[in-house]
Motif scaffolding. Structure first.
Motif, PDB file in Angstrom:
ATOM      1  N   ILE A  24      26.903 -43.209   4.539  1.00  0.00           N
ATOM      2  CA  ILE A  24      27.795 -42.057   4.518  1.00  0.00           C
ATOM      3  C   ILE A  24      27.748 -41.379   3.155  1.00  0.00           C
ATOM      4  N   ARG A  25      27.770 -42.161   2.109  1.00  0.00           N
ATOM      5  CA  ARG A  25      27.734 -41.592   0.756  1.00  0.00           C
ATOM      6  C   ARG A  25      26.406 -40.878   0.500  1.00  0.00           C
ATOM      7  N   ILE A  26      25.312 -41.456   1.014  1.00  0.00           N
ATOM      8  CA  ILE A  26      24.003 -40.816   0.835  1.00  0.00           C
ATOM      9  C   ILE A  26      23.971 -39.464   1.541  1.00  0.00           C
ATOM     10  N   LEU A  62      34.032 -31.364   4.303  1.00  0.00           N
ATOM     11  CA  LEU A  62      34.368 -32.787   4.352  1.00  0.00           C
ATOM     12  C   LEU A  62      35.697 -33.029   5.055  1.00  0.00           C
ATOM     13  N   ARG A  63      36.669 -32.202   4.772  1.00  0.00           N
ATOM     14  CA  ARG A  63      37.974 -32.400   5.399  1.00  0.00           C
ATOM     15  C   ARG A  63      37.918 -32.108   6.899  1.00  0.00           C
ATOM     16  N   LYS A  64      37.061 -31.168   7.303  1.00  0.00           N
ATOM     17  CA  LYS A  64      36.924 -30.846   8.724  1.00  0.00           C
ATOM     18  C   LYS A  64      36.181 -31.941   9.483  1.00  0.00           C
ATOM     19  N   THR A  65      35.345 -32.677   8.765  1.00  0.00           N
ATOM     20  CA  THR A  65      34.503 -33.679   9.438  1.00  0.00           C
ATOM     21  C   THR A  65      35.020 -35.104   9.242  1.00  0.00           C
ATOM     22  N   GLU A  66      36.216 -35.258   8.721  1.00  0.00           N
ATOM     23  CA  GLU A  66      36.737 -36.601   8.465  1.00  0.00           C
ATOM     24  C   GLU A  66      36.864 -37.427   9.747  1.00  0.00           C
ATOM     25  N   ASN A  67      37.285 -36.778  10.831  1.00  0.00           N
ATOM     26  CA  ASN A  67      37.413 -37.516  12.095  1.00  0.00           C
ATOM     27  C   ASN A  67      36.063 -38.031  12.574  1.00  0.00           C
ATOM     28  N   GLY A  68      35.032 -37.203  12.418  1.00  0.00           N
ATOM     29  CA  GLY A  68      33.697 -37.641  12.804  1.00  0.00           C
ATOM     30  C   GLY A  68      33.188 -38.763  11.913  1.00  0.00           C
ATOM     31  N   LEU A  69      33.466 -38.654  10.615  1.00  0.00           N
ATOM     32  CA  LEU A  69      33.052 -39.713   9.701  1.00  0.00           C
ATOM     33  C   LEU A  69      33.758 -41.022  10.026  1.00  0.00           C
ATOM     34  N   GLN A  70      35.021 -40.907  10.467  1.00  0.00           N
ATOM     35  CA  GLN A  70      35.775 -42.101  10.814  1.00  0.00           C
ATOM     36  C   GLN A  70      35.115 -42.870  11.961  1.00  0.00           C
ATOM     37  N   ASP A  99      41.805 -42.956   2.784  1.00  0.00           N
ATOM     38  CA  ASP A  99      41.879 -43.801   1.591  1.00  0.00           C
ATOM     39  C   ASP A  99      40.551 -43.843   0.839  1.00  0.00           C
ATOM     40  N   TYR A 100      39.565 -43.169   1.377  1.00  0.00           N
ATOM     41  CA  TYR A 100      38.192 -43.198   0.868  1.00  0.00           C
ATOM     42  C   TYR A 100      37.822 -41.855   0.230  1.00  0.00           C
ATOM     43  N   ARG A 101      38.807 -40.949   0.167  1.00  0.00           N
ATOM     44  CA  ARG A 101      38.508 -39.575  -0.208  1.00  0.00           C
ATOM     45  C   ARG A 101      37.955 -39.449  -1.623  1.00  0.00           C
ATOM     46  N   HIS A 102      38.497 -40.225  -2.555  1.00  0.00           N
ATOM     47  CA  HIS A 102      38.021 -40.095  -3.927  1.00  0.00           C
ATOM     48  C   HIS A 102      36.568 -40.548  -4.057  1.00  0.00           C
ATOM     49  N   ILE A 103      36.132 -41.469  -3.162  1.00  0.00           N
ATOM     50  CA  ILE A 103      34.734 -41.882  -3.166  1.00  0.00           C
ATOM     51  C   ILE A 103      33.855 -40.751  -2.647  1.00  0.00           C
ATOM     52  N   LEU A 104      34.339 -40.052  -1.615  1.00  0.00           N
ATOM     53  CA  LEU A 104      33.577 -38.929  -1.074  1.00  0.00           C
ATOM     54  C   LEU A 104      33.466 -37.807  -2.094  1.00  0.00           C
ATOM     55  N   SER A 105      34.542 -37.546  -2.819  1.00  0.00           N
ATOM     56  CA  SER A 105      34.497 -36.497  -3.844  1.00  0.00           C
ATOM     57  C   SER A 105      33.558 -36.895  -4.979  1.00  0.00           C
ATOM     58  N   TYR A 106      33.527 -38.185  -5.298  1.00  0.00           N
ATOM     59  CA  TYR A 106      32.592 -38.680  -6.315  1.00  0.00           C
ATOM     60  C   TYR A 106      31.146 -38.478  -5.867  1.00  0.00           C
ATOM     61  N   ALA A 107      30.850 -38.798  -4.600  1.00  0.00           N
ATOM     62  CA  ALA A 107      29.495 -38.611  -4.080  1.00  0.00           C
ATOM     63  C   ALA A 107      29.111 -37.136  -4.084  1.00  0.00           C
ATOM     64  N   THR A 108      30.072 -36.281  -3.737  1.00  0.00           N
ATOM     65  CA  THR A 108      29.813 -34.839  -3.759  1.00  0.00           C
ATOM     66  C   THR A 108      29.510 -34.362  -5.170  1.00  0.00           C
ATOM     67  N   GLY A 109      30.329 -34.778  -6.134  1.00  0.00           N
ATOM     68  CA  GLY A 109      30.110 -34.371  -7.515  1.00  0.00           C
ATOM     69  C   GLY A 109      28.784 -34.865  -8.066  1.00  0.00           C
ATOM     70  N   PHE A 122      38.482 -31.694  -8.743  1.00  0.00           N
ATOM     71  CA  PHE A 122      38.626 -30.514  -7.886  1.00  0.00           C
ATOM     72  C   PHE A 122      39.151 -30.904  -6.509  1.00  0.00           C
ATOM     73  N   PHE A 123      38.563 -31.907  -5.904  1.00  0.00           N
ATOM     74  CA  PHE A 123      38.991 -32.331  -4.573  1.00  0.00           C
ATOM     75  C   PHE A 123      40.422 -32.862  -4.603  1.00  0.00           C
ATOM     76  N   HIS A 124      40.744 -33.635  -5.626  1.00  0.00           N
ATOM     77  CA  HIS A 124      42.107 -34.165  -5.738  1.00  0.00           C
ATOM     78  C   HIS A 124      43.114 -33.028  -5.894  1.00  0.00           C
ATOM     79  N   SER A 125      42.780 -32.038  -6.684  1.00  0.00           N
ATOM     80  CA  SER A 125      43.721 -30.932  -6.912  1.00  0.00           C
ATOM     81  C   SER A 125      44.021 -30.181  -5.623  1.00  0.00           C
ATOM     82  N   LEU A 126      43.016 -30.038  -4.766  1.00  0.00           N
ATOM     83  CA  LEU A 126      43.242 -29.354  -3.495  1.00  0.00           C
ATOM     84  C   LEU A 126      44.021 -30.236  -2.524  1.00  0.00           C
ATOM     85  N   ASP A 127      43.788 -31.536  -2.575  1.00  0.00           N
ATOM     86  CA  ASP A 127      44.517 -32.450  -1.692  1.00  0.00           C
ATOM     87  C   ASP A 127      46.010 -32.460  -2.004  1.00  0.00           C
ATOM     88  N   VAL A 128      46.341 -32.480  -3.297  1.00  0.00           N
ATOM     89  CA  VAL A 128      47.759 -32.570  -3.699  1.00  0.00           C
ATOM     90  C   VAL A 128      48.344 -31.209  -4.031  1.00  0.00           C
TER      91      VAL A 128
END
Length: 239
Positions: free
Chosen positions: A30-32, A85-93, A103-113, A169-175
């Motif tokens: 998923i991260r790749i 990413l937020r639109k496809t979270e259900n599919g990723l799940q 609970d994995y969002r910060h890892i996804l944002s790290y992979a994106t960055g 960036f991702f965290h700022s939009l989430d919160v």
């Protein structure tokens, strides 16, 4: 000598990102996928930025306007990547073993960055590395003999900055804390603008400022994902 410089600059710029990829990304499909998708988004932003460059070059030889537009385009595509990413979270799940993808969002944002950073660093340095193997010698015609080394160090800074910017960036939009969003855009623009000093061979100023911003951004990224001084001390002491 030129071959040694090629390998040295390559390892300086891409050694840490390669280690980050091998240790934190490569074992998870998923991260790749997310890293590759983020790289594609950055490439599209590069395409649009190049169009702006061609359009503005006859009127602005210093390319200040193109630089501004390029940063804004990259941050726009970072935002689009966030929405995807937020639109496809259900599919990723459905295709991951993680209990809750939220609970994995910060890892996804790290992979994106990291995806943004690696492809950005590759495009900024690949031509320079290709020239470094010769047959010419760096420093002729009043050029700087540290140009290759500075370019590699600057590329490393930008790769790491993109990684941390993605997390913030991702965290700022989430919160919905848009002060962090503003920081990402402003610091990206600031660091990019500072690199214009390289034309005046002010390499020490450029690198010093870039790495100071990198240090501040790293601390912010560590904080927004829940890091504390106590957890950092445990990490350092391997407890």
């Amino acid at each position: 000598m030129t071959l040694a410089e090629f390998y040295g600059c390559s390892f300086l710029a891409f050694g840490p990102p390669a280690a980050m990829f091998a240790l934190t990304i490569a074992h998870d499909p998923i991260r790749i996928i997310i890293l590759i998708a983020a790289s594609f988004f950055w490439l599209v932003s590069l395409l649009l930025s190049s169009i702006v460059w061609f359009a503005t070059y006859p009127f602005d030889s210093r390319q200040i306007l193109a630089l501004l537009c390029s940063v804004l385009i990259q941050e726009t595509f970072r935002f689009l990547m966030y929405k995807v990413l937020r639109k496809t979270e259900n599919g990723l799940q459905e295709v991951t073993d993680i209990v809750r993808i939220a609970d994995y969002r910060h890892i996804l944002s790290y992979a994106t960055g990291l995806g943004f950073g690696i492809i950005s660093g590759a495009f900024s340095l690949v031509n320079i590395l290709a020239d470094s193997v010769g047959p010419a010698t760096v420093g002729l015609r009043a050029g700087s003999d540290v140009f290759m080394l500075v370019s590699a160090a600057q590329s490393l800074a930008m790769i790491l900055l993109h990684t941390f910017w993605g997390v913030i960036f991702f965290h700022s939009l989430d919160v919905k804390n848009y002060k962090y969003t503003a920081y990402v855009v402003a610091s990206h623009l600031f660091v990019s603008a500072i690199t214009l000093l390289n034309a005046l061979q002010q390499f020490a100023v450029t690198l010093t400022i870039s790495y100071l911003v990198l240090a501040v951004t790293a601390v912010m990224a560590f904080h927004v994902v829940g890091g504390t001084l106590a957890s950092f001390q445990k990490f350092i002491t391997c407890k």
